[in-house]
Design a protein around this motif. Structure first.
Motif, PDB file in Angstrom:
ATOM      1  N   THR A  18       0.870  -1.037  -0.004  1.00  0.00           N
ATOM      2  CA  THR A  18       0.250   0.119  -0.243  1.00  0.00           C
ATOM      3  C   THR A  18       0.717   1.352   0.269  1.00  0.00           C
ATOM      4  N   ALA A  19       1.562   1.357   0.316  1.00  0.00           N
ATOM      5  CA  ALA A  19       2.806   2.476   1.056  1.00  0.00           C
ATOM      6  C   ALA A  19       3.622   2.766  -0.297  1.00  0.00           C
ATOM      7  N   ALA A  20       3.469   1.482  -1.448  1.00  0.00           N
ATOM      8  CA  ALA A  20       4.539   1.709  -2.189  1.00  0.00           C
ATOM      9  C   ALA A  20       3.868   1.495  -3.343  1.00  0.00           C
ATOM     10  N   GLY A  21       2.592   2.680  -3.377  1.00  0.00           N
ATOM     11  CA  GLY A  21       0.818   2.646  -4.101  1.00  0.00           C
ATOM     12  C   GLY A  21       1.105   1.762  -5.447  1.00  0.00           C
ATOM     13  N   ILE A  22       1.137   0.617  -4.948  1.00  0.00           N
ATOM     14  CA  ILE A  22       1.688  -1.187  -6.015  1.00  0.00           C
ATOM     15  C   ILE A  22       0.030  -1.028  -5.455  1.00  0.00           C
ATOM     16  N   ASN A  23      -0.952  -1.178  -4.315  1.00  0.00           N
ATOM     17  CA  ASN A  23      -2.020  -1.834  -4.166  1.00  0.00           C
ATOM     18  C   ASN A  23      -2.926  -0.798  -3.323  1.00  0.00           C
ATOM     19  N   GLN A  24      -4.747  -0.876  -3.206  1.00  0.00           N
ATOM     20  CA  GLN A  24      -5.243  -0.070  -2.560  1.00  0.00           C
ATOM     21  C   GLN A  24      -6.665  -1.039  -1.789  1.00  0.00           C
ATOM     22  N   GLY A  25      -7.002  -0.015  -0.749  1.00  0.00           N
ATOM     23  CA  GLY A  25      -8.196  -1.622  -0.141  1.00  0.00           C
ATOM     24  C   GLY A  25      -7.920  -2.148   0.412  1.00  0.00           C
ATOM     25  N   THR A  26      -8.615  -3.332  -0.300  1.00  0.00           N
ATOM     26  CA  THR A  26      -8.372  -5.048   0.472  1.00  0.00           C
ATOM     27  C   THR A  26      -7.873  -5.995  -1.590  1.00  0.00           C
ATOM     28  N   LEU A  91       3.173 -13.084  -4.571  1.00  0.00           N
ATOM     29  CA  LEU A  91       2.591 -11.704  -4.358  1.00  0.00           C
ATOM     30  C   LEU A  91       1.384 -10.807  -5.249  1.00  0.00           C
ATOM     31  N   HIS A  92       0.105 -10.856  -5.092  1.00  0.00           N
ATOM     32  CA  HIS A  92      -1.121 -10.395  -5.550  1.00  0.00           C
ATOM     33  C   HIS A  92      -1.213  -9.198  -6.360  1.00  0.00           C
ATOM     34  N   CYS A  93      -1.423  -8.741  -6.729  1.00  0.00           N
ATOM     35  CA  CYS A  93      -1.961  -6.606  -6.694  1.00  0.00           C
ATOM     36  C   CYS A  93      -2.229  -6.212  -8.029  1.00  0.00           C
ATOM     37  N   HIS A  94      -2.970  -5.195  -7.233  1.00  0.00           N
ATOM     38  CA  HIS A  94      -3.585  -4.611  -8.332  1.00  0.00           C
ATOM     39  C   HIS A  94      -3.157  -3.140  -8.816  1.00  0.00           C
ATOM     40  N   HIS A  97      -0.096   0.969 -13.445  1.00  0.00           N
ATOM     41  CA  HIS A  97      -0.247   0.473 -14.636  1.00  0.00           C
ATOM     42  C   HIS A  97       0.016  -0.734 -14.866  1.00  0.00           C
ATOM     43  N   ALA A  98       0.423  -1.643 -14.512  1.00  0.00           N
ATOM     44  CA  ALA A  98       0.301  -3.318 -15.174  1.00  0.00           C
ATOM     45  C   ALA A  98      -0.871  -3.502 -15.377  1.00  0.00           C
ATOM     46  N   THR A  99      -1.764  -3.015 -13.703  1.00  0.00           N
ATOM     47  CA  THR A  99      -3.009  -3.620 -14.750  1.00  0.00           C
ATOM     48  C   THR A  99      -3.735  -2.346 -15.497  1.00  0.00           C
ATOM     49  N   ALA A 100      -3.230  -1.922 -15.751  1.00  0.00           N
ATOM     50  CA  ALA A 100      -4.026  -0.888 -17.375  1.00  0.00           C
ATOM     51  C   ALA A 100      -3.904  -1.948 -18.734  1.00  0.00           C
TER      52      ALA A 100
END
Length: 224
Positions: A18-26, A91-94, A97-100
């Motif tokens: 979250t701190a790195a900005g690569i994920n958000q919420g749950t 590790l999985h995240c949203h 840019h990768a998600t775009a």
């Protein structure tokens, strides 16, 4: 590292996501190999509310125990750890840019030599499949053959590591490469490094341990 230490380190990694900005919420989830199966983050719980007891213990047959249900994506965590003896963390995240790129079903080609840190000449994008399904797990396994990361069509990214630091480092690097690729695409299609050059890059990276996270070294089963 004790079981409690590993659980605490998993939560710390989630907070770092979250701190790195690569994920958000749950969104997103993390798992770590154990001697009997895996530990995985729980479903639908904010990371800043987790405590070690919330981390779920699972066996490779899908049975689980603990105070909470495992992440809905437990199948691909279980299947990747079963198939990839060379890694101990999924590790999985949203990341944005990768998600775009994943929403465009675009793999990341070797427009930059650092794509090689994921293990090959590209970072593949798996075809779309409904979240939490065996179809998604199967697609991820295929996209990760000989790779340490992949994109998931219209979903997000998966990064692998021998420990939590290495998997987090890879996820941040994938996001950085995706960001740069999208910026390049805004001007036009960037030139792609040829396979023979990428072969030299990969050989050089292997000999130098280039691009590895500081703690990315062989770890015993059950270590983070």
């Amino acid at each position: 590292m004790t079981d409690t230490d590993t659980r605490s380190a998993m939560i710390e990694t989630c907070l770092k996501m979250t701190a790195a900005g690569i994920n958000q919420g749950t969104a997103g989830n993390v798992s770590v190999r154990t001697e009997s199966g895996l530990l995985i983050t729980p479903s639908s719980m904010p990371y800043d509310q987790m405590c070690p007891e919330d981390i779920v213990e699972m066996s490779l047959d899908g049975q689980w125990s603990g105070n909470r249900r495992p992440s809905s994506e437990w199948r691909f965590h279980r299947d990747i750890l079963a198939a990839r003896k060379d890694v101990s963390v999924v590790l999985h995240c949203h990341s944005v840019h990768a998600t775009a790129l994943a929403c465009l079903h675009r793999s990341i080609p070797s427009y930059h030599y650092m794509v090689g840190v994921a293990g090959g000449t590209d970072i593949r994008c798996a075809p779309y499949a409904t979240f939490g399904t065996q179809a998604l797990s199967d697609a991820a396994i295929t996209a990760l053959v000989d790779r340490k990361a992949c994109l998931l069509g219209q979903h997000g990214q998966i990064s692998l590591g021998k420990n939590l630091d290495a998997a987090l480092w890879m996820a941040i690097e994938v996001e950085t490469l995706a960001d740069m690729y999208l910026r390049a695409l805004s001007v036009g299609e960037p030139p792609i490094l040829p396979d023979d050059e990428m072969a030299r890059v990969l050989d050089q990276m292997q000999r130098m341990d280039y691009g590895l996270a500081p703690n990315d070294e062989p770890a015993p089963v059950g270590a983070d």
